[in-house]
Design a protein around this motif. Sequence first.
Motif, PDB file in Angstrom:
ATOM      1  N   LEU A 103     -63.407 -30.230  45.495  1.00  0.00           N
ATOM      2  CA  LEU A 103     -62.104 -30.140  46.161  1.00  0.00           C
ATOM      3  C   LEU A 103     -62.190 -30.466  47.647  1.00  0.00           C
ATOM      4  CD1 LEU A 103     -60.462 -27.017  44.465  1.00  0.00           C
ATOM      5  CD2 LEU A 103     -59.712 -29.396  44.324  1.00  0.00           C
ATOM      6  N   THR A 155     -59.939 -19.381  34.485  1.00  0.00           N
ATOM      7  CA  THR A 155     -59.595 -19.684  35.875  1.00  0.00           C
ATOM      8  C   THR A 155     -60.812 -19.582  36.774  1.00  0.00           C
ATOM      9  OG1 THR A 155     -57.334 -18.838  35.539  1.00  0.00           O
ATOM     10  CG2 THR A 155     -58.119 -19.029  37.809  1.00  0.00           C
ATOM     11  N   THR A 197     -63.388 -33.632  39.275  1.00  0.00           N
ATOM     12  CA  THR A 197     -62.799 -32.505  40.008  1.00  0.00           C
ATOM     13  C   THR A 197     -61.300 -32.411  39.730  1.00  0.00           C
ATOM     14  OG1 THR A 197     -64.445 -32.685  41.769  1.00  0.00           O
ATOM     15  CG2 THR A 197     -62.398 -31.533  42.302  1.00  0.00           C
ATOM     16  N   ALA A 222     -64.933 -26.603  40.191  1.00  0.00           N
ATOM     17  CA  ALA A 222     -64.068 -27.557  40.896  1.00  0.00           C
ATOM     18  C   ALA A 222     -64.146 -27.419  42.403  1.00  0.00           C
ATOM     19  CB  ALA A 222     -62.615 -27.383  40.442  1.00  0.00           C
ATOM     20  N   TRP A 281     -60.887 -30.866  36.317  1.00  0.00           N
ATOM     21  CA  TRP A 281     -61.168 -29.435  36.351  1.00  0.00           C
ATOM     22  C   TRP A 281     -60.057 -28.678  37.083  1.00  0.00           C
ATOM     23  CZ3 TRP A 281     -66.690 -30.947  38.224  1.00  0.00           C
ATOM     24  CH2 TRP A 281     -67.445 -31.355  37.117  1.00  0.00           C
ATOM     25  N   THR A 282     -59.515 -29.304  38.139  1.00  0.00           N
ATOM     26  CA  THR A 282     -58.417 -28.669  38.876  1.00  0.00           C
ATOM     27  C   THR A 282     -57.172 -28.542  38.012  1.00  0.00           C
ATOM     28  OG1 THR A 282     -59.287 -29.579  40.948  1.00  0.00           O
ATOM     29  CG2 THR A 282     -57.017 -28.785  40.967  1.00  0.00           C
ATOM     30  N   GLU A 283     -56.894 -29.553  37.197  1.00  0.00           N
ATOM     31  CA  GLU A 283     -55.762 -29.475  36.268  1.00  0.00           C
ATOM     32  C   GLU A 283     -55.932 -28.295  35.308  1.00  0.00           C
ATOM     33  OE1 GLU A 283     -53.889 -33.746  35.384  1.00  0.00           O
ATOM     34  OE2 GLU A 283     -56.025 -33.635  34.933  1.00  0.00           O
ATOM     35  N   LEU A 298     -57.835 -25.679  35.853  1.00  0.00           N
ATOM     36  CA  LEU A 298     -57.785 -24.475  36.677  1.00  0.00           C
ATOM     37  C   LEU A 298     -56.341 -24.016  36.871  1.00  0.00           C
ATOM     38  CD1 LEU A 298     -58.664 -22.418  38.906  1.00  0.00           C
ATOM     39  CD2 LEU A 298     -58.671 -24.360  40.504  1.00  0.00           C
ATOM     40  N   ILE A 299     -55.482 -24.931  37.263  1.00  0.00           N
ATOM     41  CA  ILE A 299     -54.088 -24.568  37.532  1.00  0.00           C
ATOM     42  C   ILE A 299     -53.365 -24.188  36.242  1.00  0.00           C
ATOM     43  CG2 ILE A 299     -51.873 -25.519  38.310  1.00  0.00           C
ATOM     44  CD1 ILE A 299     -53.369 -27.001  40.473  1.00  0.00           C
ATOM     45  N   LEU A 335     -62.564 -22.738  38.684  1.00  0.00           N
ATOM     46  CA  LEU A 335     -62.582 -22.635  40.141  1.00  0.00           C
ATOM     47  C   LEU A 335     -64.000 -22.841  40.662  1.00  0.00           C
ATOM     48  CD1 LEU A 335     -61.178 -22.028  42.821  1.00  0.00           C
ATOM     49  CD2 LEU A 335     -61.591 -19.587  42.395  1.00  0.00           C
ATOM     50  N   TRP A 378     -61.018 -33.814  48.058  1.00  0.00           N
ATOM     51  CA  TRP A 378     -59.584 -34.008  47.845  1.00  0.00           C
ATOM     52  C   TRP A 378     -58.737 -33.426  48.967  1.00  0.00           C
ATOM     53  CZ3 TRP A 378     -57.075 -37.077  44.594  1.00  0.00           C
ATOM     54  CH2 TRP A 378     -57.731 -37.542  43.456  1.00  0.00           C
TER      55      TRP A 378
END
Length: 558
Positions: free
Chosen positions: A364, A353, A439, A360, A442-444, A446-447, A357, A367
Motif C-alpha cells: 500500500l 480482515t 496489493t 497488503a 488483497w486490498t479489495e 481486505l475492504i 491487512l 499506492w
Amino acid sequence: MYILIRYAALSGKRTATLFPDTPVAVACSLLFKFVLNVFYGTIVVENEHYIPKNGEPVIVCSNHVNSLTDALLLVTSVSSKKRNFLRLTAKDSQFGRKTFSSWLIENAGTLPIQRRKEHGDQADNSTTMDKLLTALSEGDAICLFPEGMSRFHPTMAPLKTGVARIVSDVLTRNRDNPEFAVTLLTCSLTYVHRWSFRSDVLVSFNPPLKLTVKDTPSLISTPDKPVDFEAIKSLTTFMHAQLSSNTIDSPSWDLVRVAKTAARIYVPLGTRMRLGDWVRVVARFVEGLAKPVEGTGAGTGGEGVAIERQGMKRTAYQDQLNALGLKDDRIRQSITLSRIKILWRLFLRICQTCLFLAIAAPGLFLWVPVFATTTYKSEQLKRSGPVWDTHDEVAQTKLVYGLASGIFVWLTAIILTTPIFGLGLFFTIWFVPAWMWLTLRWTEDLIAAFRAAVALYRLLWVSKADLKRLRETREDLHGRVMNVATEVLGLPKDPEAEFLVVEGEEGDDQPSRWAKHQRGRTRGGWDSALRYFSIRRRRKRDWNETLRWFDATEFPKE
C-alpha cells in the motif's frame, strides 16, 4: 467531449488511412486499455458480433455520460480483430494546453471540433468534416457522441442531428454508387458508479442499421432536391430510442436509487446474474416507475398498480438500511441466522480482515501517492463548479492523474532499487507493477471482509423488534415490487430461475430467454483455473460493490 484515438491493429492489417500510425499513438492506445482495466473492476462488452469488419464504413454512436472516459472505453472495446482503429474528434479547446491529458490527446491523434459554445457563428469545421467523410468513403470507422456534450445527469440529452447529417453527406458524396452503404452502430454505455475505483461498466452494442444509397433516397441531396429534414429527424429519433433502451435513462437520481432498491428485492442474486441483465432489470424498473399509469378507472386494475408504484416510491426502506449500515440481503437472510452464527461469521471476517491487512500493508505504500493524488485532484475538480458541469470529468481526472502518479511511483522505484540489486533494473520493471496489482487484489478483499464484519457487527445490535419491523417492511415491499414487475413491466415471475448463472456458464454466449441479448463474460476459462490470481478481479457479491469502506447507494443532489 470528443477525442480521436487511433486503435492500431496488433495483427498488422491496415486499410488506407489519412493519419499515419506513430509509435506514440500505438503506445497510447495500449496504455488507455491498461489503465481502464485497472480503474474499473469489470468491463463487460456485449454483442461484439454486431461490429462490422474492416473495410465497411461505420459510424459508432454512443451516449455521452463520462467525458473522455467514454471515448477511451469505446476504443478499447472494439477488438482489433474487427477494426484496425476508431476515429473520433475532440473539442478544439482540448488542444495546445500544457496538461498531461492534452498531451495524451494530441499524441494519440485527434481532429479538432470548433463548438458554437466557444466560437459562436465563427465556428468552422469544414476541414474536419471533410476528413471524416473521406474516412467513411474509404471504409473506415468513426465514433461520434450525438448528445453533443458530456454532462453529469441521469437522463440522456436530446440528440443533435449532426450524426444523421454526416450519414446524409457521405451517402450524397457516393450517390453515383448505388451499392455504397454506411452502417450506423449505436452503443449504450452504463457505469454502475461512474467515478468509483473498481466499479463496473457495461458496453452494449445495439443491432446495426445499414443505410445504402439505393434504399435511402430521402437522405441524399441532388442539385434539384435537398435532403428531407424529416428523414434526418427520424434517423436521430431512431438513435435516441436505441441508445436509451439498453442503459439506465432516468428523469432523476432518486428514481435510479429507488429502481436499484426494487431490482435487488426482485432478483437478489448479486453477481450470480450477469451485469447486462442487472442493468436491464434496473432500467425496466426506472421505465415502469417513471411512466404514468393509464386506465385507472374502476374495473381496469390500473388503480391498484398505481397505488403499488406510489408505495414503492414513498418507501423509506433503503434509508433505514443506510442508517443501520446494512444491505437488503442481510435482512432477507437474517431470519435463518442465529446470534451464534452471526458471531461465528463475524469472527471469520475479522480474521480475514487482519490477514489481508498484514499482506497488503507493505504494498500500500506504493499506492499511497496514487490514491492521494487522484483524491486531491478529483475533489478540487468537484469544487470548481456545479455537479452537472464537473462530475462527468471526475473519472477522467482520476484516470489521468492516477496514470501519471503510477508512472512516477514506478520510475522512482526503478531509480532507487537499481543500485541495490545486481539485476535491479530488470527486476524492478516487472516486480513493481506485479506487486502493486497483487496489493490491489488483497486490498479489495481486505475492504470486502471489513465491510462484511461491520455489517455483521451492526446486525448484532439491531433489536429483535426492529429486525422484525424491517422484515415486515421488506415483505410488504417485496409484494409491491413483484406486482409491478410482473403486472406492469412484464418481467419473469421466477427471476432467480431466469437470471441465475450457474458455475461454468460465464462464457455462455447464448441469449437470455427474457433479455434476448448476448450476455457479457465476467470470468473466462483462465479465470476459472486461476481464480484468485487471474488478471481479472475476484467475483463480487454485488454489482454495486466498489473499493469503498461503505456500500455506494447515494447520488449527488439534483
